[in-house]
Each structure stands twice: as structure tokens, then as C-alpha cells.
Design a protein around this motif. Structure first.
Motif, PDB file in Angstrom:
ATOM      1  N   ASP A  56       0.801  -1.218   0.000  1.00 12.47           N
ATOM      2  CA  ASP A  56       0.000   0.000   0.000  1.00 12.47           C
ATOM      3  C   ASP A  56       0.839   1.275   0.000  1.00 12.47           C
ATOM      4  OD1 ASP A  56      -2.269  -1.566   0.045  1.00 12.47           O
ATOM      5  OD2 ASP A  56      -2.467  -1.488   2.229  1.00 12.47           O
ATOM      6  N   LEU A  57       2.138   1.156   0.171  1.00 12.80           N
ATOM      7  CA  LEU A  57       2.992   2.349   0.212  1.00 12.80           C
ATOM      8  C   LEU A  57       3.083   2.945  -1.190  1.00 12.80           C
ATOM      9  CD1 LEU A  57       5.940   1.235   2.514  1.00 12.80           C
ATOM     10  CD2 LEU A  57       4.004   2.693   3.094  1.00 12.80           C
ATOM     11  N   ALA A  58       2.564   4.139  -1.340  1.00  7.36           N
ATOM     12  CA  ALA A  58       2.570   4.803  -2.635  1.00  7.36           C
ATOM     13  C   ALA A  58       2.455   6.304  -2.422  1.00  7.36           C
ATOM     14  CB  ALA A  58       1.422   4.304  -3.499  1.00  7.36           C
ATOM     15  N   LEU A  77       3.010   6.609  -7.460  1.00  7.49           N
ATOM     16  CA  LEU A  77       4.376   6.098  -7.434  1.00  7.49           C
ATOM     17  C   LEU A  77       4.392   5.014  -6.354  1.00  7.49           C
ATOM     18  CD1 LEU A  77       7.080   6.897  -8.788  1.00  7.49           C
ATOM     19  CD2 LEU A  77       7.556   8.224  -6.752  1.00  7.49           C
ATOM     20  N   SER A  78       4.356   3.736  -6.764  1.00  9.89           N
ATOM     21  CA  SER A  78       4.247   2.619  -5.818  1.00  9.89           C
ATOM     22  C   SER A  78       5.621   2.188  -5.318  1.00  9.89           C
ATOM     23  CB  SER A  78       3.540   1.433  -6.477  1.00  9.89           C
ATOM     24  OG  SER A  78       2.257   1.805  -6.893  1.00  9.89           O
ATOM     25  N   TYR A  79       6.148   2.930  -4.362  1.00  8.51           N
ATOM     26  CA  TYR A  79       7.489   2.602  -3.876  1.00  8.51           C
ATOM     27  C   TYR A  79       7.485   1.404  -2.938  1.00  8.51           C
ATOM     28  CZ  TYR A  79       6.289   5.392   0.291  1.00  8.51           C
ATOM     29  OH  TYR A  79       5.696   5.887   1.403  1.00  8.51           O
ATOM     30  N   GLY A  80       6.348   0.991  -2.413  1.00  6.00           N
ATOM     31  CA  GLY A  80       6.257  -0.209  -1.580  1.00  6.00           C
ATOM     32  C   GLY A  80       6.571  -1.461  -2.385  1.00  6.00           C
ATOM     33  N   ASN A  81       6.006  -1.548  -3.595  1.00  3.98           N
ATOM     34  CA  ASN A  81       6.318  -2.684  -4.478  1.00  3.98           C
ATOM     35  C   ASN A  81       7.793  -2.679  -4.844  1.00  3.98           C
ATOM     36  OD1 ASN A  81       3.785  -3.853  -4.596  1.00  3.98           O
ATOM     37  ND2 ASN A  81       3.138  -2.592  -6.329  1.00  3.98           N
ATOM     38  N   PHE A  82       8.336  -1.495  -5.053  1.00  7.46           N
ATOM     39  CA  PHE A  82       9.756  -1.387  -5.380  1.00  7.46           C
ATOM     40  C   PHE A  82      10.611  -1.938  -4.236  1.00  7.46           C
ATOM     41  CE2 PHE A  82      13.768   1.012  -5.261  1.00  7.46           C
ATOM     42  CZ  PHE A  82      14.300   0.597  -6.472  1.00  7.46           C
TER      43      PHE A  82
END
Length: 136
Positions: A56-58, A77-82
Motif C-alpha cells: 500500500d505504500l505509494a 508512485l508505488s514505492y512499496g512494491n519497489f
């Protein structure tokens, strides 16, 4: 016809078959590592960080909106997936590092093993037989 024969020889060589097996096993291993990171590592890490679900971090760059009856999704900008993918990469790279280290140490042991004594040349054996016959 010669080109087809050369291709068959190339495709049947052990190296190509080994590479194909490695790619298949690597793909399966990647799925296992992804599941390990997503299902085992990240949930407790999220709890430690205050109940954060990394998926959910975006960062929302532009909110979703509707214009003339057309829905436009939010730009995020989905930095959690990154972060999860980076953890995947680090684990896979570490496992590959360990595997290569084990292979290299095994190669060093094989290279360090003393080679069996070489058989004497045929001419020397023949001369020894002649000598033995002359002694008799």
C-alpha cells in the motif's frame, strides 16, 4: 542441410540442455523467493514499522478524477512494491553468491588434488620388457 545438422549438434549439446534446465529452475526459484518475501518477511516487518503494508505504500502524484463521464485513474508512485522487489533481488543475489562460492571452492579442491602418476611412455615399457628378457 549442413546448417540444420550444425544446429542439431548445437541444440543437443549438454550446455544448451543445462542452460534450459537452469532457466526453468531459476524461474521457479524466483517465484519461491517472491512468495517468501511477500508472505513471510514483509508482513512482520510491516507490523514492526507500525502496521504498514508495503504493497500500500505509494505516493499519489495526481488524484483520480472524472471528466465528461470518463474516469481517469490516479497516478501513483508505488514505492512499496519497489522495496519488495529490492528485497527479492537481494535474497536471490545472495543465494547465487553462495552457490557460486560453493562451486568455486569445490573446483579448487579438485584442482588441488594430486594427479595420478602418468603412465610411462610406450617406448620405455618396451625397453623394460627387452631388459627383463635379456636378464633371463
Amino acid at each position: 542441410m549442413g546448417m540444420l545438422k550444425e544446429f542439431k549438434e548445437f541444440a543437443v549439446k549438454g550446455n544448451v540442455v543445462d542452460l534450459a534446465v537452469a532457466v526453468i529452475i531459476g524461474g521457479a526459484f524466483g517465484k519461491i523467493v517472491t512468495s517468501f518475501v511477500n508472505d513471510i518477511i514483509m508482513p512482520p516487518l510491516g507490523v514492526l514499522l507500525g502496521g504498514v503494508d508495503f504493497k500500500d505504500l505509494a505516493l499519489t502524484l495526481k488524484e483520480a478524477y472524472t471528466e465528461e463521464g470518463v474516469d481517469f485513474p490516479a497516478v501513483v508512485l508505488s514505492y512499496g512494491n519497489f522495496i519488495q522487489n529490492v528485497v527479492d533481488f537481494v535474497i536471490i543475489a545472495f543465494v547465487i553468491f553462495l552457490a557460486i562460492k560453493a562451486i568455486n571452492s569445490r573446483k579448487k579442491k579438485v584442482e588441488a588434488a594430486p594427479a595420478p602418476p602418468a603412465a610411462p611412455p610406450k617406448s620405455e615399457l618396451l625397453l623394460e620388457e627387452i631388459r627383463d628378457l635379456l636378464k633371463k
